[in-house]
Design an enzyme around this catalytic site. Structure first.
Site: not given
Length: 895
Positions: A22, A91, A100, A102, A335, A451, A778, A780-781, A783, A846, A866
């Site tokens: 602001k 302000r 809104g 603060m 803004r 799942h 690859s 496997g994020t 697990d 993946c 990728y």
């Protein structure tokens, strides 16, 4: 000496971190020559010092006094002087907009003496007392901690006594009475008097705004918006201008374009004879800005001109607050404005067309999250429904259908053309046919990576998980809602996967034009055209390829239509369900090698057919096929169900089914306390004779079939859950043997790269050795996150993630957005060490994170080749990969 206060002339929008959004924008408007009431800004550094030390930082009081004196000299008046008082507003203004959250205190400087001076100099006694009652109310609430509702009660009683519901019908004597009533209320509640000293009012108002940074609502907002707690807020002190001086005065809010649609033009609301807080609080109905054009054409023309100046300067949609004081227009704030996803794409496209921003910046102005919101159907916002439950919004969109409680019933009803919602306590792989048939999935348990959630997202199905306030009874074919109402099978319900809400009855749906475009190329409107341009530019600049997780030819074809550049994960376990399950059971129950070989031989042509169809759909593009990953018990009936069936038969005096007895013996023999850390992945291929060989042969024969048909198949074979290079070496020897056999039999070369999933911490930490045997990694994020954090994703999300998010342990669920510090560090180590050992190593991801915008930026930075995600996330990933290449750090603050 630390400088804690800046005049407007000393700042600009480049100092937003120090002066808050602001204050920085007020300084910027002052520089542009717009009519801004003068003032000064107390910095975020002062706030941080106050919050850290618990008291006003040394030097702040003197700094404020010096800058107040400058403001007083410019105004020719002193703060709160009795005859003609200078009044100021106080302000909050954080770096990132927190609307809104603060505090604000207006009319600081009024007291029992100066209110009379204000009445005299303004010639309006009612205005003066109205301003004083506002100050006492705001100050009492914000600084002295009196409940706002208590002030509202006093006001309500007064209006009832006067027979009115409108504040404007209260006269000066009414408002004077109200001031005294408010002051008595403050004293009764705090045992302190409302301060008459203007200097004390200003000092305590500034400190109260500082304290409001840590108010619960502000903290909650920051957690939801991922705003750091340590930033603090600035405080803007500004000369008051008054919109409540009569019919030639007023306050309003304006947008330089429509924030809902992005259409150009001045949009907003105006409230005559009101201060700014009245516009946003809803105490009275505002009029559209077109009404201001009729009431005050001169001010409207000026506002429109200032709005054009601001939009061209900021090169974006601007949100403006303004006040008209007796025909004089004042600009109080600007803004970059928040907007809908539709507006974001439209505005970005138009700004590029108008030459205000380049194509790169236009792409940076939109986001993958916004694109996702445009892709899915939604409920008509004007329609209402009876709320039944609320759960985890796991897969976005909106769907309506009859509630059904098992997969077979979902398939049966869908086959007749009926739309259904599959309701389960939780889903298993057995429910896949029902999930395919259903319009939406609703579960009583689970989270965003359960799942149900993962599969639903992969299929583009609406899904709400973890609806804890419903009790699902599959046996009784009903669920009980939180209000005690019972929803029987066949009852129509509506499921909103974007909000997690579930409604009784059919809430009308609005179709997605964006999805029609992605499916068919139809550009139905300007929003879709803007989406098309953004995706086209993202594709032209991104480095990351985008592939899809797909297990069927239909899914592969859809992914390709959505722009996928191959398949990064084809899960073979989904091909063993349905009628094929009996063959898997035969393989598991086989007592001799011959029996097992017969079962595998029966599975071989079925797998080959699946692979052939997928390779055909992705002809010329890479298809990474993962060998069987889950534990075999998942393909057998539930242990408890078998035991109950056998016990019931024996209790009835009969003989239990021999096959059930055999299955129970097998399930008991294979039982594991934690099967997801047991006999699965590469371990299955090494322990179960012939299983991996059958799958590799099916892949090889599919490649041969496609090659002979003139295709260009590019199959890649991925070995899951490797933790040691020795496991991969053994698995690769088996793969090489089978490929050589098929190649010799057919005379067709089979150049199928062999790689592995990196989904265990040990694999990431020994990636250099594993890369000696792997042609690609690859990640496997899913697990990898589980095993790094020690979380079971099917259990913990609904159990305690909400508490962890509230307490700030997480900024976001680590199953939704990659944990860069822990899991991300393992990914980085594995990439660096893997490529050091094998420079041409291909790397991708993946897991679910492959479709998450924030995670995609990390994968770009770490140098992956990728990302792979569900088909319906492919456009999102394409967009975010382009933004990552341009260095965009996330969704714009305006979104």
């Amino acid at each position: 000496m630390v400088r804690y206060v800046y005049d407007f002339e000393d700042g600009g929008r480049d100092l937003a971190g120090l002066l808050g959004g602001k204050g920085a924008n007020l300084a910027e408007m002052s520089r542009l020559g717009l009519p801004v009431p003068p003032g000064f800004i107390v910095t975020t550094e002062a706030c941080r010092a106050f919050l850290a030390g618990g008291e006003e930082p040394e030097g702040l009081c003197a700094d404020v006094s010096r800058h107040l004196s400058t403001l007083e000299r410019a105004a020719g008046r002193l703060l709160g002087q009795p005859d003609d008082p200078l009044l100021v507003s106080v302000r909050s203004g954080a770096r990132f907009s927190m609307p809104g959250m603060m505090e604000t205190v207006l009319d600081v400087g009024l007291n029992d003496a100066s209110v009379r001076g204000l009445a005299k100099v303004s010639g309006d006694e009612r205005f003066a007392w109205d301003s004083y009652r506002r100050l006492v109310q705001m100050y009492g609430t914000t600084v002295m901690g009196v409940d706002q509702a208590l002030f509202d009660e006093v006001m309500t009683r007064l209006k009832e006594a006067r027979g009115t519901s409108d504040d404007l019908c209260l006269d000066a004597s009414d408002l004077a009475w109200l001031v005294e009533a408010y002051k008595r209320l403050i004293h009764d509640r705090t045992h302190r008097d409302f301060p008459q000293s203007p200097a004390q009012q200003l000092r305590e108002a500034i400190l109260a705004v500082f304290r409001s940074w840590n108010a619960e609502r502000a903290r909650l907002y920051r957690r939801r918006e991922h705003i750091p707690d340590e930033l603090g807020t600035a405080v803007t002190v500004q000369r008051m201008v008054f919109g409540n001086l009569g019919t030639d005065s007023g306050s309003g809010v304006a947008f330089t374009r429509d924030p809902a649609t992005g259409r150009p033009g001045l949009y907003g609301d105006y409230l005559p004879n009101a201060q700014g807080e009245d516009v946003v609080s809803g105490v009275r109905d505002a009029v559209p800005l077109a009404g201001l054009e009729r009431l005050d054409p001169r001010s409207y023309r000026q506002l429109r001109a200032h709005a054009r100046t601001l939009e061209r300067h900021y090169r974006d949609l601007c949100d403006v607050e303004f006040t008209i004081e007796r025909g004089t227009l004042w600009m109080l704030q600007t803004r970059v404005g928040k907007r809908t996803a539709e507006a974001a794409f439209t505005i970005a496209c138009e700004l590029v067309r108008e030459g205000l921003v380049g194509s790169d910046e236009g792409l940076a102005r939109v986001s993958g999250d916004g694109l996702a919101r445009l892709m899915f159907p939604r409920f008509d916002a004007s329609a209402t429904g009876e709320a039944l439950a609320h759960g985890v919004p796991a897969s976005p969109g909106a769907a309506v259908g009859a509630a059904v409680f098992d997969s077979a019933e979902a398939v049966r009803r869908a086959a007749t053309g009926e739309e259904v919602v599959l309701v389960r306590e939780e889903t298993t792989p057995d429910d896949l046919p029902g999930m395919v048939a259903a319009q939406a999935v609703l579960t009583g348990r689970g989270g965003k990576t359960s799942h149900a959630a993962v599969v639903a997202r992969g299929m583009g199905k609406v899904c709400v998980c973890g609806a804890r306030d419903i009790a699902v009874s599959a046996e009784a074919r009903r669920f009980t809602a939180r209000d005690g109402g019972v929803v029987e099978e066949g009852t129509v319900i509506s499921v909103d996967g974007s909000t997690g809400d579930v409604f009784l009855g059919a809430v009308p749906l609005v179709a997605s034009a964006t999805m029609r475009y992605l499916e068919s190329g139809e550009q139905a409107d300007s929003v879709v055209s803007a989406v098309a341009r953004a995706l086209e530019h993202a594709d032209s600049v991104r480095r990351l390829e985008v592939r899809a997780n797909a297990d069927t030819p239909e899914g592969a074809a859809r992914a390709r239509r959505f722009g996928a550049q191959g398949i990064g994960l084809c899960r073979t376990e989904h091909m063993f369900l349905g009628e094929r399950r009996k063959l898997v059971e035969e393989m598991i129950l086989a007592r001799t090698d011959a029996d097992r070989d017969r079962a595998l031989a029966a599975l071989l042509p079925l797998q080959r057919r699946d692979f052939t169809g997928i390779l055909e759909a992705m002809d010329g593009l890479p298809v990474t096929i993962r060998l069987l990953d889950p534990p075999l018990h998942e393909f057998l009936p539930d242990r408890t169900d078998l035991a109950v069936r056998i016990a019931a038969a024996e209790a009835a005096g009969g003989q239990p089914d021999a096959h059930d007895v055999e299955l129970l013996d097998a399930v008991s023999r294979m039982h594991e306390e934690n099967p997801m850390l047991g006999l699965r992945g590469v371990r299955l291929g090494l322990v179960v004779p012939g299983l991996a060989a059958m799958q590799v042969r099916a892949i090889a024969e599919a490649v041969v079939e496609r090659t002979r048909a003139g295709g260009s198949p590019r199959a890649q074979i991925m070995v899951p859950l490797v933790g040691a290079v020795e496991e991969l070496r053994l698995a690769r020897e088996e793969v090489a043997r089978v490929l050589a056999e098929v190649g010799e039999e057919t005379g067709v070369p089979l150049p199928c790269p062999v790689g592995t999933m990196i989904e265990l911490p040990r694999a990431a930490l020994t990636a250099g050795r594993i890369a000696e045997e792997a042609e690609f990694f690859s990640f496997g994020t899913n697990d990898l996150t589980q095993t790094t954090w020690g979380f079971s994703r099917d259990d913990v999300e609904a159990a305690f993630f909400a508490a962890y998010l509230d307490k700030g342990v997480f900024a976001a669920s680590p199953f939704e957005t990659l944990d860069r510090d822990g899991v991300g560090r393992l990914v980085r180590i594995a990439v660096e060490e893997g490529r050091a050992a094998r420079p041409d190593l291909e790397t991708g991801v993946c897991g679910e994170h492959g479709g998450d915008p924030e995670s995609i930026r990390f994968f770009h930075d770490v140098g992956l080749d990728y990302v792979s995600c569900s088909p319906f996330r492919v456009p999102v990933a394409r967009l975010e990969a382009g933004r990552a290449a341009l260095g965009s750090t996330g969704s714009s603050d305006s979104r």
